[in-house]
Structures are given as structure tokens and as C-alpha cells.
Design a protein around this motif. Structure first.
Motif, mmCIF file in Angstrom:
data_model
loop_
_atom_site.group_PDB
_atom_site.id
_atom_site.type_symbol
_atom_site.label_atom_id
_atom_site.label_comp_id
_atom_site.label_asym_id
_atom_site.label_seq_id
_atom_site.Cartn_x
_atom_site.Cartn_y
_atom_site.Cartn_z
ATOM 1 N N SER A 32 0.840 -1.218 0.000
ATOM 2 C CA SER A 32 0.000 0.000 0.000
ATOM 3 C C SER A 32 0.870 1.261 0.000
ATOM 4 O O SER A 32 0.506 2.275 0.598
ATOM 5 N N TYR A 60 -0.181 4.924 -0.490
ATOM 6 C CA TYR A 60 -0.995 5.488 0.597
ATOM 7 C C TYR A 60 -0.210 5.576 1.898
ATOM 8 O O TYR A 60 -0.777 5.562 2.983
ATOM 9 N N PHE A 90 -4.648 -11.758 14.937
ATOM 10 C CA PHE A 90 -5.616 -10.887 14.267
ATOM 11 C C PHE A 90 -6.989 -11.547 14.347
ATOM 12 O O PHE A 90 -7.132 -12.726 14.016
ATOM 13 N N ASN A 129 0.128 -9.941 14.800
ATOM 14 C CA ASN A 129 0.074 -8.491 14.992
ATOM 15 C C ASN A 129 1.269 -8.043 15.833
ATOM 16 O O ASN A 129 1.121 -7.642 16.991
ATOM 17 N N GLU A 186 2.407 -10.078 8.249
ATOM 18 C CA GLU A 186 1.884 -11.106 7.329
ATOM 19 C C GLU A 186 3.095 -11.809 6.747
ATOM 20 O O GLU A 186 4.001 -11.150 6.237
ATOM 21 N N ILE A 229 -2.158 -9.620 1.758
ATOM 22 C CA ILE A 229 -3.603 -9.779 1.957
ATOM 23 C C ILE A 229 -4.148 -8.628 2.807
ATOM 24 O O ILE A 229 -5.198 -8.062 2.508
ATOM 25 N N LEU A 230 -3.402 -8.275 3.861
ATOM 26 C CA LEU A 230 -3.795 -7.138 4.700
ATOM 27 C C LEU A 230 -3.700 -5.867 3.871
ATOM 28 O O LEU A 230 -2.670 -5.605 3.242
ATOM 29 N N THR A 231 -4.765 -5.092 3.852
ATOM 30 C CA THR A 231 -4.810 -3.950 2.941
ATOM 31 C C THR A 231 -5.182 -2.672 3.683
ATOM 32 O O THR A 231 -6.113 -2.654 4.501
ATOM 33 N N HIS A 232 -4.435 -1.627 3.386
ATOM 34 C CA HIS A 232 -4.666 -0.291 3.925
ATOM 35 C C HIS A 232 -6.076 0.163 3.532
ATOM 36 O O HIS A 232 -6.462 0.041 2.372
ATOM 37 N N ALA A 243 -7.294 2.946 2.857
ATOM 38 C CA ALA A 243 -7.335 3.962 1.800
ATOM 39 C C ALA A 243 -7.422 3.323 0.410
ATOM 40 O O ALA A 243 -8.047 3.870 -0.503
ATOM 41 N N VAL A 244 -6.795 2.160 0.262
ATOM 42 C CA VAL A 244 -6.827 1.456 -1.032
ATOM 43 C C VAL A 244 -8.272 1.110 -1.383
ATOM 44 O O VAL A 244 -8.735 1.310 -2.513
ATOM 45 N N VAL A 298 -5.033 -3.540 13.088
ATOM 46 C CA VAL A 298 -3.585 -3.684 13.036
ATOM 47 C C VAL A 298 -2.975 -2.664 13.974
ATOM 48 O O VAL A 298 -3.369 -1.501 13.959
ATOM 49 N N ALA A 326 -7.759 -2.500 9.134
ATOM 50 C CA ALA A 326 -7.260 -2.973 7.843
ATOM 51 C C ALA A 326 -8.269 -3.998 7.350
ATOM 52 O O ALA A 326 -9.022 -4.564 8.143
ATOM 53 N N LEU A 366 -9.036 -7.527 4.907
ATOM 54 C CA LEU A 366 -8.507 -8.627 4.105
ATOM 55 C C LEU A 366 -8.954 -8.316 2.678
ATOM 56 O O LEU A 366 -10.137 -8.068 2.448
#
Lengths: 453, 453
Positions: free
Chosen positions: A27, A30, A134, A186, A199, B72-75, B77-78, B138, B148, B150
Motif C-alpha cells: 500500500s 498510501y 488478528f 500483529n 503477514e 492480503i492485509l490492505t490499507h 485507503a486502497v 492492526v 485494515a 482482508l
């Protein structure tokens, strides 16, 4: 293993990883997601090669190991039984001055007093337990949704499917179940590039055996796994086997080794090889009420098998591979003048691209056509890369930097224009020695296949 | 594509998948986790073969596609920019009588009135939007931890790394970025075995191009992807290309095809091929403030590329492969009497085990030794399986049921005891035709390699 921490070397490695497309911050546009990383075009190939080689050696070449691939989302009962819900935590301390959250073992001690490593303050809270799992919610409506966890290790997926796999595979002890997959923690402070991430991917075997075989198999797997790291090209002198002491070991383990690699940021664990006894299967049998016993046909005995677990980190091994391969030396430029070069001395077995193919000049149709013929010849057998742009020395240098072990150059001799005996020969260049030899195109595939296997 | 729903066939397939170790319910010993599945020893091999073949065709054999592997973990904002936080939801309706949560399109209509498919009640709530993304937290402390998600699709990982990958790969339009990885959707009603799961794997290419190339490339990729399914052995007559209508299409798409497979539970989408225009890159450019433009060297133009996306489901394709391959026919037992057999007619390229090796009898040392020699000969080149237990007919039947295309039997002729001319020949049996031929051991590797490639 006494190399001092080499910050400068690590910075160069991180920079190369980004510049050449091995690893990007996740990311990133961002502002990044702390502790998560994306693998770029070369990183994904390196990772595939490592995982495929592991699978080949650990599953396909053995009669006593089968694979599986379990889900990441995990029923809370699994992680209650395994002890993770209760105890998978790190002691966390807050700095009251700079508000940092710190793992207790990261505090700095000065004159016998613990201080914050960020601001030097001594005004710290007591340690409290912070669970590293998590959590998420599965189900259609919030009021009745049930908690699920992202698995904190791949191992538990194997234990809970032990009975199913035993039945379908018809294996007898000792035998193993292998898995490669993602796990999530985490971490309070992700750090050291990809080394401590939130991750990450694991490659694990749970190797089940009779109780009396455990200690011997622990030694066996330690040796096997050391061989593995040598076979992917990691220098033996940068590997260290640490015997985990009684105090540091999990209470149920009768013996654990850590295989450490001497990273530029210090020696750190790549893989743990743990004799876990019957602990996990017993916990799941008790909690689920389902028998996880094994019946020994010959001895007419029923018992819960013991297990030895070689558990390696994919991302950590990738980082070790890159750190170990990273070198700076001197190489001649197109005019023969020596210049410094960066070279990744990756083992050909693991290198993302096996061979680069270059026409000497891109505006000579016949050179280009011949080079593309060679690409077509090699491509069904290995990952090749075609590059026609820039001076040949620069093209070599680009491949050196990403660890491509072989380069093939098609020149006017290949076309037989100068000397008909040289027709259909090419220059084969080796990355580390930079030695060049003249090779017939018809011999190329066999020659490269042999050196890459 | 008008086959009626075949519940019985589907039940047989699900039963085979469990019985032979293709697919298990996840966390099964704890009652299962709805919508999550584990792949067993054969399932994981089938999945590896599918993914490796996809990667070979879509990345390694092409000069215009590079790979990546994102987290896999995504901010958040994305997923705000992509529209998922706002709009990635299904309309959900509750039945006030039986309390079921239902997706609006799953209601049953009788005499013009919508009814609950579970209990037939007409007492239903209004539809409300239910976001399908899994959320987690997170960071080290709850009070300041950040949300965050998935990732609900792998595509966004590619879009946010577009600029990085463009830079490192030095590709020119049109070119693609490929990824295989897990994604997660909190489906209201997971169903149809693994077809609609909450955790699943995707294989996607985002193929970037100039705006005027979009429609043509949509057609190109539709044809390429159809070829792919035929090349892994899925019958063309059970595949259907659906042109997604203006109404059903995402608002930013100028054209979408669904490749459907005629499952026993009805025709369902395996892959979507969508011309997504410049929508995603533009959203991320606007939201991040980072330029995601491409500079066309020749035309001296700067613009946001358009994209065509062939996006396939790994688990869905695995299920289609198994459904398509599943057959029941008649085969002779050891005494020549016909009996019914189950056979998985998987393409050799995709089959988990390529070749099984059998000594005719397990208590004859020389037969066993010879069979093991053959295993050692083949193993470096393909996944082979050694089986010595039971009558030879039963051993064939076991391999038929798991789709192993070839069986090699070592008998007394192999040892040259009856006829010295037959020495070092074996019986090679083909799964579908059950035809047996006599083959020299020295020819075996080449013969099998050719038929498997």
C-alpha cells in the motif's frame, strides 16, 4: 557469528530490492501498511523457486510426506485448544513520555535501569500481555457473527486435519504432513525490513512418529534442513544452529533447535526445529472429543503420535538468500575499464531468471531473429529474459544485479559472417566469474539445464 | 447449457473429494468453519498443477506479462479509493419467521410473492446493504489501532503497485501484471461446496493498454482464456461465454464476458474478463495524489492506461476440473468380471499424480526392487506414487479414482524369467481406455514426459 551490525550493507540491500523489483512496501502510495510487504516481478519468481524447491525436496522426493493447504480463517476452538487464545502474546510496555508501544525485550538498559529505546525516558508502564492474533468476524449479521482468527501459524491446520489425512493417505508412522501458506501476527514492532512482518509465509512439516523416535528424528531433521539451506546456496559459515535452552523452550517441547542466519542486522532465526511431543494432538483430541490416535498394526497399540516440526519462514529465507548473495566487486565496462558492480550471487536453482538472451545490436534484424529463436528454444524449460536495449556491458550489469546466472549473446559470429565454423555458436557468460565461452546453440539447452538443476 | 441440476452427481463428487483427500471442511473436528475449506494431499497437488500451468502460460511464456505477489492485509485507503468500502455489499434480507439471513436474489418467488427459501414464510424484512469485506485491527494498542481489510480481490494490489512495477520492469504498453493469491469475502450464504467460499484464491492479470486497444484486447483475452480451459482438459461443450449486459456490468466497464462452466448445480462463473477502462488507476491517482500515468515515448503522450482483466477463480476451476473429470463406467476386476468403477478423467498435465508404479507382488524382493528403481528413475521429472498393497486390479482402481493417468506394473516378465526378450519391459496402463502396452524401461521416461507435457 560475530559480525557487527552492518547498517550500510542492509541499506544497500533494501534499496536494491525496491529498485529492481524484488520487494515493495505494501500500500506504498498510501503511505504504506506497517509490517506488510508486496513482492515485485523478481521477488515473486524468487519466492516461487524457493517454495517449489522446498516442496520438491520435502514432499515429492519422499515417500513419507504428503502435502496439504489449509484455510487462513480459523475457528476459535482450534486456537483455544492450541493455547493461542490464552497465551500467544508478547509483554508490552508503554513509554509515558513519547507514547511508544514497546516489546518488553526491546527496552534499553542503562546503569541497571530500563529505558525507552526511542526517547531515553525511564517513565514506563508495567508490562501487560498483548495477544498477537488478528481477529475478524465471520457471518452475515453483526449481532450473531462469530469471531474467527487469521491463523498465527500454519501448524494448527495440520494438527486438526491429522485424522483425515492419515485415513486418506494410508501412511504408517513415521510420516509427515507438509504445508506452505500464510500466517499472521500483529507484531508490536515490525522491523528489520521483511524479517519481522505481520503477514508472512511458512513452510512446515509436522513429522509424526512413535514416542521413542522423537529425539532421534529431531537430530535427523536438523541435519536435513541444514543441507537444504546449503543446497539453495546459503553459505554454511553464515548459518548457526542454536540449541534452545530448557528455559526458552515451549513447556511441551523436549528439544528445539533454531537455525539462524547471520543477517547484516545480526543473527536471527530462519527456522525452528521443535520436538513438540504429543502436545498438540492431545490438546485437540481433548477439546474436540474426536480421537486423534494412531493404531500400530504390528504392535497392536493405539496411541497419540509424537511430532517433530521443521518450520521455516519463507520471507526470512528470501531475505537471507538476498543478503547472502549480495556482493560488490569490480568488472570491466564496454571499453575494458574497471568499474564497481553489484552482483547477486544467487544459486542458479533459485535465481529468478535463469538465462538472459541478448542480440549484440537491436537494429540488426538477423541478430534479433536468432536471439528470439534461442528464447523460444529455452523457454519451455526455464524462465528466460530477452533484452536488446543498451550497450552489451550495461545489459550484463543489469542481469548481474538481479542474479541471472547465465547470459547468451548472439553476435555476428553466430550468423557465420566472419567464419563459417563459428556459425550457430553463441557467447555464454557466467555471472560470478564473468567468464565467457563459445558454445553451439544445439548444446545450449543441455548445458544450461545441467547447471541449473 | 441446459443440463438440469444434478444433486446426486454433486453428492458423489463431494464424497469422493473427502474420501480420497482432495478437499476437507476446514476446522472439521470442531464442527467446521462455514465457507472455508482445506485441501488435502491430492487437492494441494491439483491446485499446484493448475496454478503452475497458469503461471507458465500467463507469465513465463509471454514477454508482455510480469508477476507480483501482494499482501492480503490492505490499507483502508486502497479500498476506499476502489469503491469497496462504500459499495462492496450485497442486499440482505432477514426472514422474520425462521431468522435466516438471505441474499435478496436467493428469495423464491411464488405467485408473484417473495418467500423465504428455507421455511416459505412471506414475513421478510426490507433489503439492507451488507458489506462483504472482512475487517481487522492492526497495531499494538486497541485505542489507536487502525482498521485494515482482508483484500476482497487481488486486483487492487496490482493497481496500487502499477507505478513501481512499470518502473522496474521497463515494459511498454500493452503489458500485463499477473498475480495468484488469496482474497476474502464475507458471503451471506456460502454454498455449492467450494464454489462460493469466504476464503478463495484468484489468478488474475491486469493487462494495461492504450484506450483505443481496450475493446480489441477484451476479445483477445476471451479467446486466450477459453483456450486455457481447453488446455487443462475442460470440455468445450460445458463452457459458455456469457456477454454481461449493460445493466449487470460494473458502471465503469465497457464490456465484460463471463466464462461459465456447467456445474452439476447449474452454470456458474469460472472467470470474468472485464474491460475496466482507466477507472481503477484513476481512482488511486486521485486518492493518493501520486501520478499513475504512463508516458508513451513514441507519441510523446502522457495518459492513464486502460485495463482488461482476465480474473479466474482457482477453487472454482479446481471444482470444475473435478466435476468435468468425474465419470462412472465399467471395468474388469482381477478375475475379468465387469464391475462399476469411478474414474477421474483429469488431463495428465493437471492430474495430481502422473504415474503410479506397482510391483505385481509385494513379497517378491526382486519385483519390489525393480519397481523402486523405476520410481527413482521417474521421480526427478514427475510426481510418482509407489503402491504395493492389494490385488493389482484394486490398485488400478484406486489410481483411477484419483485421476492418475498412467500405471506401470513390474511383473515376472520384467525380470526376464519367462522370456529373456521381455526383460526390462513393463506394462504401461492408460487410465481412460484401460489399454495396456508393453514398454521398455529405458523408453518410459521419454514416453511419459511426452504424454504429460
Amino acid at each position: 557469528m560475530s559480525t557487527p551490525i552492518d547498517t550500510q550493507r542492509m541499506e544497500k540491500i533494501v534499496s536494491l530490492c525496491k529498485r529492481r523489483g524484488f520487494i515493495f512496501q505494501s500500500s506504498e502510495i498510501y503511505g504504506g501498511l506497517n509490517g506488510a510487504w508486496d513482492y515485485g516481478p523478481l521477488g515473486v519468481e524468487l519466492k516461487r523457486n524457493l517454495k517449489n524447491y522446498w516442496w520438491r525436496v520435502m514432499v515429492h522426493e519422499r515417500d513419507d510426506v504428503v502435502g496439504m493447504d489449509g484455510a487462513i480463517l480459523t475457528h476459535p476452538a482450534v486456537l483455544k485448544a492450541s493455547g493461542h487464545v490464552e497465551g500467544f502474546s508478547d509483554p508490552m510496555i508503554d513509554c509515558r513520555t513519547c507514547k511508544a508501544h514497546l516489546r518488553a525485550d526491546q527496552l534499553v538498559e542503562k546503569k541497571g535501569v530500563k529505558q525507552c529505546p526511542n526517547c531515553g525516558s525511564k517513565d514506563l508502564t508495567e508490562a501487560r500481555q498483548f495477544n498477537l492474533m488478528f481477529e475478524t468476524h465471520v457471518g452475515a449479521a453483526a449481532e450473531e457473527s462469530s469471531v474467527a482468527y487469521l491463523r498465527p501459524e500454519t501448524a494448527q491446520s495440520i494438527f486438526v486435519q491429522f485424522k483425515n489425512i492419515l485415513e486418506v493417505s494410508r501412511k504408517k508412522l513415521p510420516f509427515g504432513i507438509a504445508q506452505i501458506g500464510k500466517a499472521f501476527r500483529n507484531e508490536i514492532n515490525p522491523r528489520n525490513f521483511t524479517f519481522r512482518s505481520r503477514e508472512f509465509e511458512q513452510m512446515e512439516v509436522e513429522y509424526f512418529c512413535r514416542p521413542e523416535q522423537g529425539m532421534e528424528l529431531l537430530e535427523y531433521w536438523k541435519e536435513e534442513r541444514l543441507k537444504f539451506y546449503e543446497n539453495i546456496g546459503i553459505s554454511r559459515e553464515r548459518l548457526n544452529v542454536k540449541t534452545v535452552s530448557d528455559k526458552e523452550r515451549a513447556f511441551y517441547s523436549r528439544g528445539t533447535y533454531d537455525i539462524e542466519y547471520d543477517f547484516p542486522f545480526g543473527p536471527q532465526e530462519l527456522e525452528g526445529i521443535a520436538y513438540r511431543t504429543a502436545y498438540d494432538l492431545k490438546q485437540h483430541q481433548d477439546a474436540s472429543g474426536k480421537s486423534l490416535e494412531y493404531f500400530d498394526d504390528e504392535k497392536k497399540e493405539r496411541f497419540i503420535p509424537h511430532v517433530v516440526e521443521p518450520s521455516a519462514g519463507v520471507d526470512r529465507t528470501i531475505l537471507a538468500l538476498i543478503c547472502d548473495a549480495f556482493a560488490e566487486d569490480q568488472a570491466p565496462d564496454d571499453k575494458g575499464k574497471m568499474e564497481s558492480r553489484i552482483v547477486l550471487r544467487l544459486h542458479p536453482r533459485i535465481a529468478p531468471i535463469k538465462c538472459a538472451v541478448f542480440p549484440l545490436l537491436k537494429n540488426k534484424e538477423r541478430l534479433v531473429a536468432k536471439a528470439k529463436e534461442i528464447v523460444d528454444l529455452l523457454r519451455p524449460h526455464m524462465f528466460v529474459f530477452y533484452d536488446e536495449s543498451g550497450a552489451i556491458g550495461r545489459r550484463y550489469r543489469r542481469q548481474d544485479e538481479i542474479g541471472t546466472p547465465f547470459g547468451v549473446t548472439v553476435d555476428f559470429e553466430t550468423l557465420g559472417e566472419k567464419d563459417s565454423k563459428a556459425r550457430d555458436t553463441v557467447t555464454l557468460r557466467e555471472r560470478d566469474s564473468m567468464k565467457q565461452e563459445r558454445v553451439g546453440i544445439s548444446d545450449l539447452l543441455q548445458l544450461l539445464s545441467m547447471r541449473i538443476a
